[in-house]
Design a protein around this motif. Sequence first.
Motif, PDB file in Angstrom:
ATOM      1  N   GLY A 131       0.810  -1.231   0.000  1.00 54.32           N
ATOM      2  CA  GLY A 131       0.000   0.000   0.000  1.00 54.32           C
ATOM      3  C   GLY A 131       0.839   1.275   0.000  1.00 54.32           C
ATOM      4  N   PRO A 132       1.686   1.476   1.015  1.00 52.65           N
ATOM      5  CA  PRO A 132       2.448   2.729   1.064  1.00 52.65           C
ATOM      6  C   PRO A 132       3.400   2.923  -0.125  1.00 52.65           C
ATOM      7  N   TYR A 133       4.061   1.860  -0.570  1.00 51.89           N
ATOM      8  CA  TYR A 133       5.000   2.035  -1.688  1.00 51.89           C
ATOM      9  C   TYR A 133       4.271   2.401  -2.978  1.00 51.89           C
ATOM     10  N   TYR A 134       3.150   1.737  -3.240  1.00 53.00           N
ATOM     11  CA  TYR A 134       2.396   2.056  -4.455  1.00 53.00           C
ATOM     12  C   TYR A 134       1.885   3.493  -4.383  1.00 53.00           C
ATOM     13  N   GLY A 135       1.394   3.865  -3.202  1.00 52.98           N
ATOM     14  CA  GLY A 135       0.877   5.223  -3.010  1.00 52.98           C
ATOM     15  C   GLY A 135       1.965   6.278  -3.242  1.00 52.98           C
ATOM     16  N   GLN A 136       3.172   5.997  -2.725  1.00 54.87           N
ATOM     17  CA  GLN A 136       4.272   6.959  -2.904  1.00 54.87           C
ATOM     18  C   GLN A 136       4.720   7.020  -4.366  1.00 54.87           C
ATOM     19  N   ALA A 137       4.651   5.902  -5.059  1.00 55.62           N
ATOM     20  CA  ALA A 137       5.007   5.904  -6.495  1.00 55.62           C
ATOM     21  C   ALA A 137       4.069   6.854  -7.243  1.00 55.62           C
ATOM     22  N   VAL A 138       2.795   6.794  -6.939  1.00 49.25           N
ATOM     23  CA  VAL A 138       1.825   7.692  -7.584  1.00 49.25           C
ATOM     24  C   VAL A 138       2.099   9.136  -7.165  1.00 49.25           C
ATOM     25  N   TRP A 139       2.310   9.329  -5.887  1.00 51.23           N
ATOM     26  CA  TRP A 139       2.520  10.693  -5.388  1.00 51.23           C
ATOM     27  C   TRP A 139       3.714  11.368  -6.093  1.00 51.23           C
ATOM     28  N   GLU A 189       7.763  19.094  -7.137  1.00 52.59           N
ATOM     29  CA  GLU A 189       8.975  19.125  -7.968  1.00 52.59           C
ATOM     30  C   GLU A 189       9.331  17.706  -8.407  1.00 52.59           C
ATOM     31  N   ARG A 190      10.078  17.587  -9.498  1.00 48.57           N
ATOM     32  CA  ARG A 190      10.509  16.270  -9.984  1.00 48.57           C
ATOM     33  C   ARG A 190      11.671  15.792  -9.125  1.00 48.57           C
ATOM     34  N   LEU A 191      11.532  14.617  -8.566  1.00 48.67           N
ATOM     35  CA  LEU A 191      12.613  14.028  -7.759  1.00 48.67           C
ATOM     36  C   LEU A 191      12.883  12.630  -8.320  1.00 48.67           C
ATOM     37  N   PRO A 192      13.685  12.534  -9.384  1.00 45.56           N
ATOM     38  CA  PRO A 192      13.858  11.248 -10.071  1.00 45.56           C
ATOM     39  C   PRO A 192      14.305  10.106  -9.160  1.00 45.56           C
ATOM     40  N   THR A 193      15.124  10.406  -8.145  1.00 42.49           N
ATOM     41  CA  THR A 193      15.584   9.301  -7.284  1.00 42.49           C
ATOM     42  C   THR A 193      14.417   8.740  -6.452  1.00 42.49           C
ATOM     43  N   ALA A 194      13.538   9.639  -5.996  1.00 39.63           N
ATOM     44  CA  ALA A 194      12.363   9.170  -5.236  1.00 39.63           C
ATOM     45  C   ALA A 194      11.399   8.449  -6.168  1.00 39.63           C
ATOM     46  N   GLU A 195      11.188   9.021  -7.365  1.00 41.65           N
ATOM     47  CA  GLU A 195      10.269   8.386  -8.327  1.00 41.65           C
ATOM     48  C   GLU A 195      10.735   6.954  -8.606  1.00 41.65           C
ATOM     49  N   GLU A 196      12.037   6.829  -8.882  1.00 39.78           N
ATOM     50  CA  GLU A 196      12.543   5.502  -9.253  1.00 39.78           C
ATOM     51  C   GLU A 196      12.509   4.538  -8.061  1.00 39.78           C
ATOM     52  N   ARG A 197      12.843   5.054  -6.886  1.00 41.73           N
ATOM     53  CA  ARG A 197      12.843   4.161  -5.698  1.00 41.73           C
ATOM     54  C   ARG A 197      11.481   3.481  -5.524  1.00 41.73           C
ATOM     55  N   TYR A 198      10.389   4.265  -5.636  1.00 39.86           N
ATOM     56  CA  TYR A 198       9.080   3.684  -5.350  1.00 39.86           C
ATOM     57  C   TYR A 198       8.602   2.768  -6.482  1.00 39.86           C
ATOM     58  N   VAL A 199       9.032   3.071  -7.719  1.00 42.80           N
ATOM     59  CA  VAL A 199       8.698   2.150  -8.814  1.00 42.80           C
ATOM     60  C   VAL A 199       9.417   0.820  -8.596  1.00 42.80           C
ATOM     61  N   ARG A 200      10.677   0.901  -8.195  1.00 41.10           N
ATOM     62  CA  ARG A 200      11.428  -0.346  -7.925  1.00 41.10           C
ATOM     63  C   ARG A 200      10.757  -1.131  -6.803  1.00 41.10           C
ATOM     64  N   GLU A 201      10.210  -0.432  -5.824  1.00 43.69           N
ATOM     65  CA  GLU A 201       9.520  -1.117  -4.724  1.00 43.69           C
ATOM     66  C   GLU A 201       8.231  -1.781  -5.200  1.00 43.69           C
ATOM     67  N   VAL A 202       7.500  -1.097  -6.106  1.00 43.52           N
ATOM     68  CA  VAL A 202       6.293  -1.710  -6.673  1.00 43.52           C
ATOM     69  C   VAL A 202       6.683  -3.039  -7.317  1.00 43.52           C
ATOM     70  N   GLU A 203       7.758  -3.004  -8.098  1.00 39.93           N
ATOM     71  CA  GLU A 203       8.160  -4.228  -8.793  1.00 39.93           C
ATOM     72  C   GLU A 203       8.705  -5.261  -7.801  1.00 39.93           C
ATOM     73  N   ARG A 204       9.391  -4.791  -6.772  1.00 41.97           N
ATOM     74  CA  ARG A 204       9.941  -5.733  -5.787  1.00 41.97           C
ATOM     75  C   ARG A 204       8.814  -6.488  -5.073  1.00 41.97           C
ATOM     76  N   VAL A 205       7.754  -5.759  -4.712  1.00 45.15           N
ATOM     77  CA  VAL A 205       6.613  -6.399  -4.036  1.00 45.15           C
ATOM     78  C   VAL A 205       5.989  -7.450  -4.960  1.00 45.15           C
TER      79      VAL A 205
END
Length: 229
Positions: A111-119, A126-142
């Motif tokens: 739940g939280p990782y998917y939500g943060q990926a959307v956020w 602002e665009r924060l590519p490292t945060a964007e990528e971290r949460y996408v990687r977590e979606v895939e990891r789950v």
Amino acid sequence: MSIIKPLTLFSHGDTPNPTKVAIILKELSIPYKVAMIEWDNLHKEPFTNVTPNGRVPAIDDPNTGITLWESGAIIQYLIDTYDKEGKISYSSSPERYQQAQWLFFQTSGQGPYYGQAVWFHKHHPERLPTAEERYVREVERVIGVLDSWLQQHDYLVGDKVTYADLSFIPYAAAVPRMDFLNQYGKIFEGGKYAAYQAWLEKLLARDSVKKGIEPTAELIEGAANKIAK
Ligand SMILES: N[C@@H](CCC(=O)N[C@@H](CS)C(=O)NCC(=O)O)C(=O)O
């Protein structure tokens, strides 16, 4: 408990955490009515008298007098109170604890990782590519964690669908609508995560799931748009 009085499910309609609870209510044929809380009213009275956290879902059960919030706690309560026959749960060890293990993984991981990926892709100012990528990687990891288990097992616990499986559905069903994921390469390309996909399809075909998920057509996207307003 012969005649069950309808429970109240506090919801915002098209968001995943209330949907999780709606699916369990449908599965167990528990009557309920939905109290829709407008986004702007979540963080103030009277809703904060129901939950100081100002988020949905919450439930009110007139049969036992309990008011509860946090989707995981609500699900465990519904199972303990209304699934005495074990339709979607086991009550003996080790399965009882394995169900809790997957549910906690869902509420703290998926739940939280998917939500943060959307956020971070859709709403952060602002665009924060490292945060964007971290949460996408977590979606895939789950998804990978679930897939690795499901390669060897038909269900998350035991040999039947339990609330553990059902709790993952609303966020899993939202993945195809997270269009920003494609910029990282297609998650399911080349038959990747086939065991996970087969499991999800099987779950989505359940009547209770279709009915519980109905109001969530827009799911995460809809919720996020409302935040942005
Ligand atoms: N950990 C909570 C999360 C609840 C949650 O974040 N709900 C969202 C809707 S899915 C919400 O109410 N968001 C309102 C907000 O962020 O202000 C649970 O599992 O119940």
